[in-house]
Design a protein around this motif. Structure first.
Motif, PDB file in Angstrom:
ATOM      1  N   ALA A  84       0.811  -1.325  -0.060  1.00 40.45           N
ATOM      2  CA  ALA A  84      -0.181   0.112   0.039  1.00 40.45           C
ATOM      3  C   ALA A  84       0.895   1.243   0.113  1.00 40.45           C
ATOM      4  O   ALA A  84       1.996   1.166  -0.177  1.00 40.45           O
ATOM      5  CB  ALA A  84      -0.897  -0.123   1.220  1.00 40.45           C
ATOM      6  N   ASP A  85       0.136   2.368   0.060  1.00 41.52           N
ATOM      7  CA  ASP A  85       1.095   3.590   0.291  1.00 41.52           C
ATOM      8  C   ASP A  85       0.960   4.246   1.585  1.00 41.52           C
ATOM      9  O   ASP A  85      -0.032   4.072   2.169  1.00 41.52           O
ATOM     10  CB  ASP A  85       0.470   4.754  -0.866  1.00 41.52           C
ATOM     11  N   VAL A  86       2.100   4.886   2.118  1.00 46.20           N
ATOM     12  CA  VAL A  86       2.012   5.246   3.307  1.00 46.20           C
ATOM     13  C   VAL A  86       1.015   6.269   3.691  1.00 46.20           C
ATOM     14  O   VAL A  86       0.560   6.682   4.718  1.00 46.20           O
ATOM     15  CB  VAL A  86       3.376   5.566   3.783  1.00 46.20           C
ATOM     16  N   GLY A  87       0.536   7.027   2.409  1.00 47.26           N
ATOM     17  CA  GLY A  87      -0.400   8.006   2.443  1.00 47.26           C
ATOM     18  C   GLY A  87      -1.851   7.556   2.907  1.00 47.26           C
ATOM     19  O   GLY A  87      -2.483   8.400   3.111  1.00 47.26           O
ATOM     20  N   TRP A  88      -2.005   6.210   2.977  1.00 41.71           N
ATOM     21  CA  TRP A  88      -3.076   5.703   3.421  1.00 41.71           C
ATOM     22  C   TRP A  88      -3.130   4.984   4.788  1.00 41.71           C
ATOM     23  O   TRP A  88      -1.953   4.702   5.129  1.00 41.71           O
ATOM     24  CB  TRP A  88      -3.709   4.775   2.536  1.00 41.71           C
ATOM     25  N   ILE A  89      -4.160   4.759   5.693  1.00 38.74           N
ATOM     26  CA  ILE A  89      -4.089   4.019   6.757  1.00 38.74           C
ATOM     27  C   ILE A  89      -3.321   2.771   6.747  1.00 38.74           C
ATOM     28  O   ILE A  89      -2.568   2.487   7.663  1.00 38.74           O
ATOM     29  CB  ILE A  89      -5.421   4.128   7.576  1.00 38.74           C
ATOM     30  N   THR A  90      -3.519   2.129   5.709  1.00 37.56           N
ATOM     31  CA  THR A  90      -2.750   0.805   5.506  1.00 37.56           C
ATOM     32  C   THR A  90      -1.546   0.829   5.781  1.00 37.56           C
ATOM     33  O   THR A  90      -0.563   0.285   6.314  1.00 37.56           O
ATOM     34  CB  THR A  90      -3.356   0.006   4.303  1.00 37.56           C
ATOM     35  N   GLY A  91      -0.973   2.042   5.010  1.00 41.94           N
ATOM     36  CA  GLY A  91       0.428   2.302   5.012  1.00 41.94           C
ATOM     37  C   GLY A  91       0.998   2.791   6.517  1.00 41.94           C
ATOM     38  O   GLY A  91       1.974   2.343   7.000  1.00 41.94           O
ATOM     39  N   HIS A  92       0.327   3.435   7.108  1.00 46.43           N
ATOM     40  CA  HIS A  92       0.675   4.107   8.423  1.00 46.43           C
ATOM     41  C   HIS A  92       0.509   2.965   9.482  1.00 46.43           C
ATOM     42  O   HIS A  92       1.583   2.782  10.284  1.00 46.43           O
ATOM     43  CB  HIS A  92      -0.401   4.806   9.202  1.00 46.43           C
ATOM     44  N   SER A  93      -0.648   1.856   9.483  1.00 48.35           N
ATOM     45  CA  SER A  93      -0.469   0.870  10.411  1.00 48.35           C
ATOM     46  C   SER A  93       0.326  -0.233  10.143  1.00 48.35           C
ATOM     47  O   SER A  93       0.811  -0.961  11.169  1.00 48.35           O
ATOM     48  CB  SER A  93      -2.107   0.498  10.487  1.00 48.35           C
ATOM     49  N   TYR A  94       0.362  -0.615   8.736  1.00 51.29           N
ATOM     50  CA  TYR A  94       0.964  -1.791   8.378  1.00 51.29           C
ATOM     51  C   TYR A  94       2.353  -1.779   7.493  1.00 51.29           C
ATOM     52  O   TYR A  94       2.792  -2.901   6.967  1.00 51.29           O
ATOM     53  CB  TYR A  94       0.078  -2.868   7.801  1.00 51.29           C
ATOM     54  N   ILE A  95       2.939  -0.737   7.170  1.00 49.65           N
ATOM     55  CA  ILE A  95       4.142  -0.422   6.608  1.00 49.65           C
ATOM     56  C   ILE A  95       5.112   0.178   7.827  1.00 49.65           C
ATOM     57  O   ILE A  95       6.114  -0.298   7.989  1.00 49.65           O
ATOM     58  CB  ILE A  95       4.261   0.363   5.578  1.00 49.65           C
ATOM     59  N   VAL A  96       4.501   1.438   8.527  1.00 48.73           N
ATOM     60  CA  VAL A  96       5.254   1.996   9.379  1.00 48.73           C
ATOM     61  C   VAL A  96       4.967   1.410  11.131  1.00 48.73           C
ATOM     62  O   VAL A  96       5.981   0.465  11.457  1.00 48.73           O
ATOM     63  CB  VAL A  96       5.090   3.151   9.318  1.00 48.73           C
ATOM     64  N   TYR A  97       4.056   1.704  11.573  1.00 50.30           N
ATOM     65  CA  TYR A  97       3.895   1.550  12.975  1.00 50.30           C
ATOM     66  C   TYR A  97       3.842  -0.061  13.498  1.00 50.30           C
ATOM     67  O   TYR A  97       4.539  -0.227  14.463  1.00 50.30           O
ATOM     68  CB  TYR A  97       2.636   2.254  13.680  1.00 50.30           C
ATOM     69  N   GLY A  98       2.847  -0.598  12.767  1.00 54.10           N
ATOM     70  CA  GLY A  98       2.804  -2.201  13.167  1.00 54.10           C
ATOM     71  C   GLY A  98       4.354  -2.749  13.185  1.00 54.10           C
ATOM     72  O   GLY A  98       4.509  -3.436  14.118  1.00 54.10           O
ATOM     73  N   PRO A  99       4.835  -2.955  11.936  1.00 53.19           N
ATOM     74  CA  PRO A  99       6.073  -3.536  11.709  1.00 53.19           C
ATOM     75  C   PRO A  99       7.255  -3.227  12.328  1.00 53.19           C
ATOM     76  O   PRO A  99       7.956  -3.911  13.083  1.00 53.19           O
ATOM     77  CB  PRO A  99       6.089  -3.660  10.146  1.00 53.19           C
ATOM     78  N   LEU A 100       7.267  -1.641  12.499  1.00 57.29           N
ATOM     79  CA  LEU A 100       8.428  -1.274  13.012  1.00 57.29           C
ATOM     80  C   LEU A 100       8.452  -1.543  14.693  1.00 57.29           C
ATOM     81  O   LEU A 100       9.263  -1.742  15.390  1.00 57.29           O
ATOM     82  CB  LEU A 100       8.652   0.182  12.738  1.00 57.29           C
ATOM     83  N   GLY A 101       7.251  -1.403  15.143  1.00 54.71           N
ATOM     84  CA  GLY A 101       6.892  -1.408  16.662  1.00 54.71           C
ATOM     85  C   GLY A 101       7.218  -2.930  17.017  1.00 54.71           C
ATOM     86  O   GLY A 101       7.812  -3.244  17.855  1.00 54.71           O
ATOM     87  N   ASN A 102       7.128  -3.910  15.966  1.00 55.73           N
ATOM     88  CA  ASN A 102       7.435  -5.274  16.316  1.00 55.73           C
ATOM     89  C   ASN A 102       8.644  -5.535  15.814  1.00 55.73           C
ATOM     90  O   ASN A 102       9.280  -6.783  16.067  1.00 55.73           O
ATOM     91  CB  ASN A 102       6.457  -6.211  15.451  1.00 55.73           C
ATOM     92  N   GLY A 103       9.533  -4.832  15.397  1.00 59.12           N
ATOM     93  CA  GLY A 103      10.910  -4.901  15.061  1.00 59.12           C
ATOM     94  C   GLY A 103      11.133  -5.816  13.879  1.00 59.12           C
ATOM     95  O   GLY A 103      12.043  -6.489  13.541  1.00 59.12           O
ATOM     96  N   SER A 104      10.213  -5.741  12.938  1.00 62.45           N
ATOM     97  CA  SER A 104      10.175  -6.352  11.670  1.00 62.45           C
ATOM     98  C   SER A 104      10.962  -5.806  10.377  1.00 62.45           C
ATOM     99  O   SER A 104      11.357  -4.489  10.939  1.00 62.45           O
ATOM    100  CB  SER A 104       8.824  -6.821  11.145  1.00 62.45           C
ATOM    101  N   THR A 105      11.236  -6.481   9.621  1.00 65.32           N
ATOM    102  CA  THR A 105      11.791  -5.883   8.383  1.00 65.32           C
ATOM    103  C   THR A 105      10.634  -5.572   7.185  1.00 65.32           C
ATOM    104  O   THR A 105       9.927  -6.549   7.031  1.00 65.32           O
ATOM    105  CB  THR A 105      12.928  -6.841   7.716  1.00 65.32           C
TER     106      THR A 105
END
Ligand code: 6R9
Length: 654
Positions: free
Chosen positions: A309-330
């Motif tokens: 997705a694009d970070v400009g949408w909620i999907t990107g906020h939650s599941y490109i940035v905050y969720g994965p980085l919060g979990n220490g994922s790549t």
């Protein structure tokens, strides 16, 4: 008439290789955890919060909510900072792990940013922002393309307690200005240009245009240099990112945020009015997205996770940035589009990067499926374990293609239903546990209490019911307000069915308790007194082998009240004909009922879509109603030219 949710009587068990070693590997575990999450809600979320988040001051109470006034608070009294959760905590064990794996517009242009590097980028920029006067609670607009610096900009705001407002890179200068004005942003972070499918996106030029008229709140702009194309820099206002951070230390003490302090605003359109600034907070939002990212996709330490997705949408906020980085994922960040340079791009990328979890939208799946299987089969795809879908109901045909052709039956599919407003997943299977039904989001995520109500708001108990989807209680990631307009929040979501959060979606709960989203109820048609979901008719049309995509709207009809108008896009190799139109009508009749038969079918070359891939029904409705002059603003569409083509083709509707 068939069930409105068009339930498909097919069940697929998660493949053994996906179940093996999964965090939740059977339905008993899911059911027990779900039961606790609603019956013993405080204890469940206390435990999750303690497991997933690191508070600098522990919270006193888990939740306080009033769904009549919209006063919702989670983890009350706690202190933490989202950037610390996404960066600092990982440095000791995962400092050298890739945080962001960037795939540029041209296949194979990659950048790996480790957690340590990302942390330094964020800290330096946070210092630069602070030095320029940005304080806790200030709003900062971010208008960038899909580059790692976009994530860094978000986290830098979070670090100093500023509220970011990411504006999708496809929005026009007018939309940028509206959003900047609505939340009086103090600064803009942008870049020279973006790249998408071989084309340049004039990001900085758009910001210049947005700020051309005086009277805005922006004091300065920081410009990240990406393509190197020369851009206009306004003296005293604009500064290059690399200059701004050049002398900043790589350490910036994080602001201690209250659990309920705002993290970001994201604008989203409703059925009426101007876009609303949906507001999310530090603790509840972060916990919800981390927890759902982990459990739904069954994320493991070595996963190469990619949400396209694009970070400009909620999907990107939650599941490109905050969720994965919060979990220490790549987390993979993809700058391009699914059809560049050809329809095999996703799978080429999957092979080169070793992607294990892949998350995209039905619209993308249909777009590439119509181009032929050879674009998929020429790649190995052996790394894939979990496939995800989001954004709209997926028609069973596309689901089966995703499952069988892309996943070769070896991957689980998670169909994640949620909204900008919900912050994270609401209804979704868990990759390692939930039996899948093509087209159903399946079951509620932990702590989510869906209910189906009739039009009067009466709750429909039991299974095998169809109505409107509401939530009976708040969940940690729930939006807290509409920025600057709490009344609008209450009006839009909490007053239709008092005491419940109304999603705006219709849904069917089948005999097994699985939820089938039938689409926005604003799109429900009342044909001869029968209610029909447009998504349902579209699903039937798309089930025909010749159809790539279809959009159905209502239009005034003398006898039926509402007639059904179908816009149909054919797959490569098929041509429009009366015969085909008849076949499609038969297919709908067969799949649903005679009352669902389209009155008019117009074959089109493309459908008007937002850049996030949502079909703009408002436009199609106006055209079907015979008022093409009232289609309104089409400038934010992915391809405004399709509207003209459709209007010209109305006379050829069959
Ligand atoms: C995440 C996102 C929300 C609306 C929502 C619904 C539709 C999203 C879906 C789905 C069926 C799914 N939607 N996911 N419908 N199945 N898996 O898309 O947020 O842009 O706010 O859209 O999208 O209609 O109400 P957002």
């Amino acid at each position: 008439m068939a069930d409105v949710g068009l339930p498909v009587d097919e069940v697929y068990e998660p493949p053994a290789r996906v179940r093996e070693g999964a965090l939740v590997a059977d339905m008993e575990t899911y059911r027990e955890m779900y039961r606790r999450s609603v019956e013993d809600r405080d204890a469940f979320w206390r435990e999750m919060a303690e497991r997933f988040l690191t508070f600098s001051k522990p919270f006193d109470r888990v939740v306080e909510e009033d769904l009549y006034t919209g006063k919702i608070a989670w983890f009350i009294g706690g202190k933490l900072n989202a950037s610390v959760q996404c960066l600092d905590r990982h440095l000791a064990a995962r400092g050298d792990k890739t945080a962001i794996l960037w795939e540029g517009d041209e296949p194979g242009t990659n950048r790996r940013v480790t957690y340590r590097e990302l942390s330094e980028m964020v800290n330096r920029l946070a210092n630069a922002l602070r030095r320029r006067g940005v304080r806790k609670g200030d709003r900062v607009a971010i208008y960038m393309g899909m580059v790692p610096e976009l994530a860094a900009a978000m986290l830098a705001c979070a670090r100093i307690g500023a509220i970011h407002s990411v504006i999708f890179g496809g929005f026009s200068p007018r939309s940028i200005r509206d959003r900047i004005d609505d939340s009086t942003c103090k600064a803009v972070i942008t870049q020279d240009e973006g790249r998408r499918g071989g084309r340049a996106v004039p990001l900085k030029a758009n910001v210049d245009e947005a700020l051309a008229e005086p009277g805005h709140s922006v004091e300065f702009c920081i410009v990240y240099r990406h393509t190197g194309t020369p851009v206009n820099m306004v003296a005293g206002r604009d500064e290059w990112w690399h200059d701004a951070v050049a002398n900043e230390p790589a350490e910036c003490p994080p602001e201690q945020m209250d659990s309920e302090d705002p993290l970001f605003i994201l604008y989203t359109s409703g059925s009426t009015g101007k876009p609303k600034g949906v507001l999310h907070t530090h603790a509840g939002y972060l916990l919800h997205v981390m927890c759902s990212h982990k459990y739904v996709f069954d994320i493991r330490e070595d996963d190469i996770y990619c949400c396209a997705a694009d970070v400009g949408w909620i999907t990107g906020h939650s599941y490109i940035v905050y969720g994965p980085l919060g979990n220490g994922s790549t987390t993979v960040m993809f700058e391009s589009i699914p059809t560049y340079p050809d329809a095999g791009r996703y799978w080429d990328m999957v092979d080169r990067l070793g992607i294990t979890v892949f998350y995209t939208a039905p619209t993308a799946i249909r777009a590439i499926a119509r181009e032929g299987n050879e674009h998929v089969t020429k790649y190995r795809r052996t790394s894939l374990r979990v496939l995800g879908t989001v954004g709209e109901p997926i028609n069973p045909e596309a689901w089966r293609w995703y499952f069988n052709v892309v996943g070769e039956g070896r991957c689980s599919i998670v169909d994640t239903y949620w909204q900008t407003e919900t912050g994270g997943h609401m209804i979704s299977g868990l990759a390692g546990a939930t039996p899948m039904k093509p087209g159903s989001g399946s079951l509620p995520f932990f702590g989510v209490q869906p209910c189906v109500v009739d039009e009067e708001g009466r709750e429909l108990e039991g299974n095998g019911v169809t109505g409107r989807l509401c939530m009976k209680a708040s969940w940690p990631g729930m939006m807290r307000t509409v920025y600057g307009d709490h009344d609008r929040f209450v009006q839009t979501y909490l007053t239709t069915y008092p005491g419940k959060y109304f999603t705006g979606d219709g849904c069917h709960r089948d005999k097994d308790g699985y939820y089938w989203i039938t689409g926005r109820v604003d799109d429900v048609l009342n044909v001869s007194g029968h209610r029909l979901g447009t998504a349902e008719i579209e699903g039937a049309l798309v089930g025909h082998p010749a159809v790539a995509e279809a959009a159905v709207v209502g239009y005034p009809h003398d006898i039926k009240g509402t007639g059904i108008y179908a816009y149909v896009m054919l797959k490569a190799g098929y041509t429009a004909s009366d015969e085909l139109a008849k076949e499609l009508r038969d297919a709908v009749r067969r799949e649903i009922s005679a009352i669902a038969t389209p009155d008019r079918i117009q074959f089109v070359e493309g459908l008007p879509k937002t850049r996030s891939g949502k079909i703009m029904r408002r436009i199609l409705r106006k055209i079907a109603e015979g008022e093409p002059e009232n289609v309104g603003d089409v400038t934010t569409l992915a391809d405004p030219a399709v509207v003209r083509d459709i209007i010209e083709g109305v006379g050829r509707a069959r």
